[in-house]
Design a protein around this motif. Sequence first.
Motif, PDB file in Angstrom:
ATOM      1  N   ASP A  76       0.851  -1.187   0.000  1.00  0.00           N
ATOM      2  CA  ASP A  76       0.000   0.000   0.000  1.00  0.00           C
ATOM      3  C   ASP A  76       0.886   1.235   0.000  1.00  0.00           C
ATOM      4  O   ASP A  76       2.099   1.134  -0.193  1.00  0.00           O
ATOM      5  CB  ASP A  76      -0.989  -0.017   1.166  1.00  0.00           C
ATOM      6  CG  ASP A  76      -0.319  -0.048   2.525  1.00  0.00           C
ATOM      7  OD1 ASP A  76       0.846   0.399   2.649  1.00  0.00           O
ATOM      8  OD2 ASP A  76      -0.955  -0.498   3.493  1.00  0.00           O
ATOM      9  N   SER A  77       0.308   2.377   0.226  1.00  0.00           N
ATOM     10  CA  SER A  77       1.070   3.620   0.158  1.00  0.00           C
ATOM     11  C   SER A  77       2.185   3.680   1.204  1.00  0.00           C
ATOM     12  O   SER A  77       3.144   4.425   1.054  1.00  0.00           O
ATOM     13  CB  SER A  77       0.128   4.815   0.326  1.00  0.00           C
ATOM     14  OG  SER A  77      -0.538   4.735   1.574  1.00  0.00           O
ATOM     15  N   ARG A  78       2.095   2.872   2.256  1.00  0.00           N
ATOM     16  CA  ARG A  78       3.134   2.848   3.294  1.00  0.00           C
ATOM     17  C   ARG A  78       4.251   1.856   2.998  1.00  0.00           C
ATOM     18  O   ARG A  78       5.246   1.822   3.690  1.00  0.00           O
ATOM     19  CB  ARG A  78       2.511   2.511   4.652  1.00  0.00           C
ATOM     20  CG  ARG A  78       1.515   3.584   5.114  1.00  0.00           C
ATOM     21  CD  ARG A  78       0.712   3.077   6.246  1.00  0.00           C
ATOM     22  NE  ARG A  78      -0.129   2.002   5.682  1.00  0.00           N
ATOM     23  CZ  ARG A  78      -0.965   1.250   6.360  1.00  0.00           C
ATOM     24  NH1 ARG A  78      -1.068   1.393   7.645  1.00  0.00           N
ATOM     25  NH2 ARG A  78      -1.691   0.347   5.769  1.00  0.00           N
ATOM     26  N   GLY A  79       4.071   0.996   1.992  1.00  0.00           N
ATOM     27  CA  GLY A  79       5.099   0.026   1.645  1.00  0.00           C
ATOM     28  C   GLY A  79       4.560  -1.390   1.623  1.00  0.00           C
ATOM     29  O   GLY A  79       3.358  -1.620   1.641  1.00  0.00           O
ATOM     30  N   VAL A  80       5.466  -2.349   1.609  1.00  0.00           N
ATOM     31  CA  VAL A  80       5.108  -3.767   1.569  1.00  0.00           C
ATOM     32  C   VAL A  80       4.965  -4.278   2.995  1.00  0.00           C
ATOM     33  O   VAL A  80       5.811  -4.003   3.848  1.00  0.00           O
ATOM     34  CB  VAL A  80       6.184  -4.577   0.809  1.00  0.00           C
ATOM     35  CG1 VAL A  80       5.902  -6.061   0.883  1.00  0.00           C
ATOM     36  CG2 VAL A  80       6.266  -4.108  -0.641  1.00  0.00           C
ATOM     37  N   VAL A  81       3.892  -5.027   3.235  1.00  0.00           N
ATOM     38  CA  VAL A  81       3.641  -5.618   4.552  1.00  0.00           C
ATOM     39  C   VAL A  81       3.553  -7.124   4.377  1.00  0.00           C
ATOM     40  O   VAL A  81       2.817  -7.614   3.521  1.00  0.00           O
ATOM     41  CB  VAL A  81       2.324  -5.075   5.162  1.00  0.00           C
ATOM     42  CG1 VAL A  81       2.054  -5.723   6.505  1.00  0.00           C
ATOM     43  CG2 VAL A  81       2.373  -3.562   5.277  1.00  0.00           C
ATOM     44  N   ILE A  82       4.323  -7.851   5.192  1.00  0.00           N
ATOM     45  CA  ILE A  82       4.348  -9.311   5.132  1.00  0.00           C
ATOM     46  C   ILE A  82       3.971  -9.854   6.498  1.00  0.00           C
ATOM     47  O   ILE A  82       4.449  -9.365   7.523  1.00  0.00           O
ATOM     48  CB  ILE A  82       5.745  -9.820   4.730  1.00  0.00           C
ATOM     49  CG1 ILE A  82       6.108  -9.329   3.339  1.00  0.00           C
ATOM     50  CG2 ILE A  82       5.812 -11.342   4.816  1.00  0.00           C
ATOM     51  CD1 ILE A  82       7.523  -9.634   2.910  1.00  0.00           C
TER      52      ILE A  82
END
Length: 174
Positions: A76-82
Amino acid sequence: MQGKLLPALVALILGSLAPNLPAQTDANRLIYNFCVQHQGQQVGDGICQTLVDSAMRYAGLPTNRYGQEVWRITSDSRGVVISGDYNNVRQGDIVYFHDIFPERYRYQGETGAGGMAVLPEHPRQNHIGVVDRITLDGVRYYDQNAGHQQMVKLDYFSFRDDIKVVDYVVIFRP
């Protein structure tokens, strides 16, 4: 006889080439072998869901229930989240793509909310397949009806290059 021996040999060889995957369960092995044995063929009506449902039925599992979530990636706009550990993903797990552009290799156009390219003539869809192998770079999986090709094939989704064309990717343990 020869037609049945080749898919079994391919499954054995591919299984030995994926040392980073944990041991398969019986269900995972049956689901994976179903895909290997049907590679190059159309299963049912040729859509992705039919392949997964048929493989799960072959393994004696209920369809449309994919089990426990093992791993997830989203951008998302904040980056990649795993979430989860990709080292726990097994051959025969179910990979689910939520809101993916069906023409992900050729998407273009105006940028919409979240920086995603918008193609009104190609709305986003969900897609599903069966895991062959996963790395930090991407997941290789069996599917059908990708790119309007209604036969079982190995496909690849790059977490580096393609993550922006999907809402999220989840891997489930059947």
